[in-house]
Design a protein around this motif. Sequence first.
Motif, PDB file in Angstrom:
ATOM      1  N   LEU A  25      -3.036  48.386   5.840  1.00 10.48           N
ATOM      2  CA  LEU A  25      -1.947  47.562   5.314  1.00 10.48           C
ATOM      3  C   LEU A  25      -1.055  47.124   6.463  1.00 10.48           C
ATOM      4  CD1 LEU A  25      -0.391  46.454   2.823  1.00 10.48           C
ATOM      5  CD2 LEU A  25       0.857  48.625   2.775  1.00 10.48           C
ATOM      6  N   ALA A  26      -0.802  45.838   6.557  1.00 12.30           N
ATOM      7  CA  ALA A  26       0.110  45.285   7.568  1.00 12.30           C
ATOM      8  C   ALA A  26       1.282  44.629   6.859  1.00 12.30           C
ATOM      9  CB  ALA A  26      -0.615  44.278   8.446  1.00 12.30           C
ATOM     10  N   ILE A  27       2.489  45.151   7.100  1.00 12.52           N
ATOM     11  CA  ILE A  27       3.715  44.628   6.514  1.00 12.52           C
ATOM     12  C   ILE A  27       4.489  43.913   7.605  1.00 12.52           C
ATOM     13  CG2 ILE A  27       5.867  45.227   5.331  1.00 12.52           C
ATOM     14  CD1 ILE A  27       4.424  47.773   4.323  1.00 12.52           C
ATOM     15  N   ALA A  28       4.756  42.641   7.396  1.00 10.04           N
ATOM     16  CA  ALA A  28       5.387  41.823   8.434  1.00 10.04           C
ATOM     17  C   ALA A  28       6.870  42.138   8.556  1.00 10.04           C
ATOM     18  CB  ALA A  28       5.191  40.343   8.119  1.00 10.04           C
ATOM     19  N   ASP A  29       7.416  41.845   9.717  1.00 21.04           N
ATOM     20  CA  ASP A  29       8.845  41.971   9.965  1.00 21.04           C
ATOM     21  C   ASP A  29       9.610  41.102   8.963  1.00 21.04           C
ATOM     22  OD1 ASP A  29      11.324  42.376  11.027  1.00 21.04           O
ATOM     23  OD2 ASP A  29      10.919  41.439  12.959  1.00 21.04           O
ATOM     24  N   GLY A  30      10.527  41.703   8.205  1.00 18.53           N
ATOM     25  CA  GLY A  30      11.322  40.973   7.225  1.00 18.53           C
ATOM     26  C   GLY A  30      10.663  40.809   5.871  1.00 18.53           C
ATOM     27  N   GLU A  31       9.498  41.398   5.668  1.00 22.06           N
ATOM     28  CA  GLU A  31       8.781  41.257   4.397  1.00 22.06           C
ATOM     29  C   GLU A  31       9.222  42.337   3.410  1.00 22.06           C
ATOM     30  OE1 GLU A  31       4.192  40.456   2.893  1.00 22.06           O
ATOM     31  OE2 GLU A  31       4.526  41.685   4.678  1.00 22.06           O
ATOM     32  N   PHE A  32       9.245  41.981   2.124  1.00 25.78           N
ATOM     33  CA  PHE A  32       9.558  42.917   1.033  1.00 25.78           C
ATOM     34  C   PHE A  32       8.251  43.213   0.308  1.00 25.78           C
ATOM     35  CE2 PHE A  32      13.238  44.235  -1.827  1.00 25.78           C
ATOM     36  CZ  PHE A  32      12.467  45.041  -2.647  1.00 25.78           C
ATOM     37  N   VAL A  33       7.793  44.461   0.417  1.00 22.24           N
ATOM     38  CA  VAL A  33       6.528  44.870  -0.192  1.00 22.24           C
ATOM     39  C   VAL A  33       6.797  45.957  -1.223  1.00 22.24           C
ATOM     40  CG1 VAL A  33       4.354  46.097   0.243  1.00 22.24           C
ATOM     41  CG2 VAL A  33       5.064  44.232   1.744  1.00 22.24           C
ATOM     42  N   ALA A  34       6.212  45.816  -2.406  1.00 22.41           N
ATOM     43  CA  ALA A  34       6.339  46.820  -3.461  1.00 22.41           C
ATOM     44  C   ALA A  34       5.023  47.565  -3.612  1.00 22.41           C
ATOM     45  CB  ALA A  34       6.726  46.162  -4.782  1.00 22.41           C
ATOM     46  N   LEU A  35       5.107  48.884  -3.811  1.00 25.88           N
ATOM     47  CA  LEU A  35       3.947  49.726  -4.067  1.00 25.88           C
ATOM     48  C   LEU A  35       3.966  50.129  -5.538  1.00 25.88           C
ATOM     49  CD1 LEU A  35       4.159  52.165  -0.988  1.00 25.88           C
ATOM     50  CD2 LEU A  35       3.089  49.901  -1.099  1.00 25.88           C
ATOM     51  N   VAL A  36       2.890  49.810  -6.258  1.00 25.67           N
ATOM     52  CA  VAL A  36       2.815  50.148  -7.673  1.00 25.67           C
ATOM     53  C   VAL A  36       1.475  50.811  -7.961  1.00 25.67           C
ATOM     54  CG1 VAL A  36       4.321  48.237  -8.377  1.00 25.67           C
ATOM     55  CG2 VAL A  36       1.850  47.901  -8.348  1.00 25.67           C
ATOM     56  N   GLY A  37       1.398  51.454  -9.100  1.00 20.69           N
ATOM     57  CA  GLY A  37       0.168  52.096  -9.525  1.00 20.69           C
ATOM     58  C   GLY A  37       0.479  53.155 -10.556  1.00 20.69           C
ATOM     59  N   PRO A  38      -0.529  53.640 -11.271  1.00 21.69           N
ATOM     60  CA  PRO A  38      -0.300  54.690 -12.268  1.00 21.69           C
ATOM     61  C   PRO A  38       0.155  55.982 -11.611  1.00 21.69           C
ATOM     62  CG  PRO A  38      -2.654  54.321 -11.933  1.00 21.69           C
ATOM     63  CD  PRO A  38      -1.943  53.241 -11.181  1.00 21.69           C
ATOM     64  N   SER A  39       0.620  56.926 -12.412  1.00 23.62           N
ATOM     65  CA  SER A  39       1.041  58.226 -11.886  1.00 23.62           C
ATOM     66  C   SER A  39      -0.112  58.867 -11.125  1.00 23.62           C
ATOM     67  CB  SER A  39       1.483  59.146 -13.031  1.00 23.62           C
ATOM     68  OG  SER A  39       2.610  58.617 -13.686  1.00 23.62           O
ATOM     69  N   GLY A  40       0.202  59.400  -9.940  1.00 23.22           N
ATOM     70  CA  GLY A  40      -0.835  60.021  -9.123  1.00 23.22           C
ATOM     71  C   GLY A  40      -1.653  59.055  -8.305  1.00 23.22           C
ATOM     72  N   SER A  41      -1.228  57.793  -8.250  1.00 23.64           N
ATOM     73  CA  SER A  41      -2.022  56.773  -7.544  1.00 23.64           C
ATOM     74  C   SER A  41      -1.878  56.849  -6.027  1.00 23.64           C
ATOM     75  CB  SER A  41      -1.618  55.376  -8.019  1.00 23.64           C
ATOM     76  OG  SER A  41      -0.244  55.125  -7.721  1.00 23.64           O
TER      77      SER A  41
END
Length: 363
Positions: A25-41
């Motif tokens: 995973l590459a997150i750029a400078d100034g980027e807003f990234v959300a992490l989602v998934g079911p419980s235990g993901s």
Amino acid sequence: MSSVTLSDVGLTYPDGTVGLSGIDLAIADGEFVALVGPSGSGKTTLLRAIAGFLRPTSGSIHLGDSLVADASTLVAPEKRELGMVFQQHAVWPHWSVERNIAYPLRLAGVPKVERRARVDEVMALVGLEGFEKRNPTTLSGGQRQRVALARAIVGRPRVLLLDEALSALDEPLRDKLRLELQTLTRSIGLTVVHVTHDRDEALALADRVVVLDAGRIQQVGTPPELVSSPVSPSVATFLSDATIFTGRLLADVFSAAGHECRVDAALLEGGGSDGDGSIAVLPEDVTLTPGAGAVVMSSLYGRGGNDVVVDWKGIAVRCRVSGRRPLVGESVDVRIARAMFYPSRLPAAADAHDRAAAGRLQG
């Protein structure tokens, strides 16, 4: 501000439990990234690895050009120049608002005059002007969360990490703070990694959303990409409440549990292929008309459309219906305007070039 790069990150606990596997995973400078998934993901595990609370057992993590973690390296959390806000805001009740916010600066040895100026600056950013001397116990939950946010950004962090930071707040306060958070982080160019169980929150706030399951990334994309082109039935179900039909495609007819739907094969990737698989149907792609082919099981009012579930020949189909809200027990016919076909041969987390394309069906 800084970018975040995770290269083939894996994390296996001493008892053999796999927390993360093959995370790229590459997150750029100034980027807003959300992490989602079911419980235990694995979403909180991934955030904790970025923060430095967990050491990966394979792969590497970089903040900008700096290596902060691999199998033999672990830079301590306090040395990563990160800001963190958690579900429980952890504002110290025996300190004033001003002293709470200034704590990271005092810890870093920032001179008093500069410290005061920076505290004033972030208090204005989060809308707490005039609250400097207040005791946190006299504040509302939303105001205390603003204090926590101000404390996290006053040190000008390279990356802001949010772990369910808004989930303890009631609506409509949570919705108000979402808007404020988006405006604030964009105005100062913060790189943000946000863990949330709220799918709508992730889609509303993030530049890109990362969907995780069983410690693996299932899909990364912009909110419109994820909603319109999920790479697998599980992503379609988790993010968009899709109905999944499992059956067989033969020529241009998909058969499942007594249903036969005609598929425009020209719209399937590579022209499509016969064989076993699934179709995913999004709620907004289902139309209900007067008839006797299905029965309404539930019907809930929503501002974006009525959320309706119908029993269609033994399959519970979710629909989003505008206009009149159907009544429970009402007989209707179901029309599918669009569906996505996923051959069984594809893995659950397909690569981008293997993504099942959308087909148009006539039910």
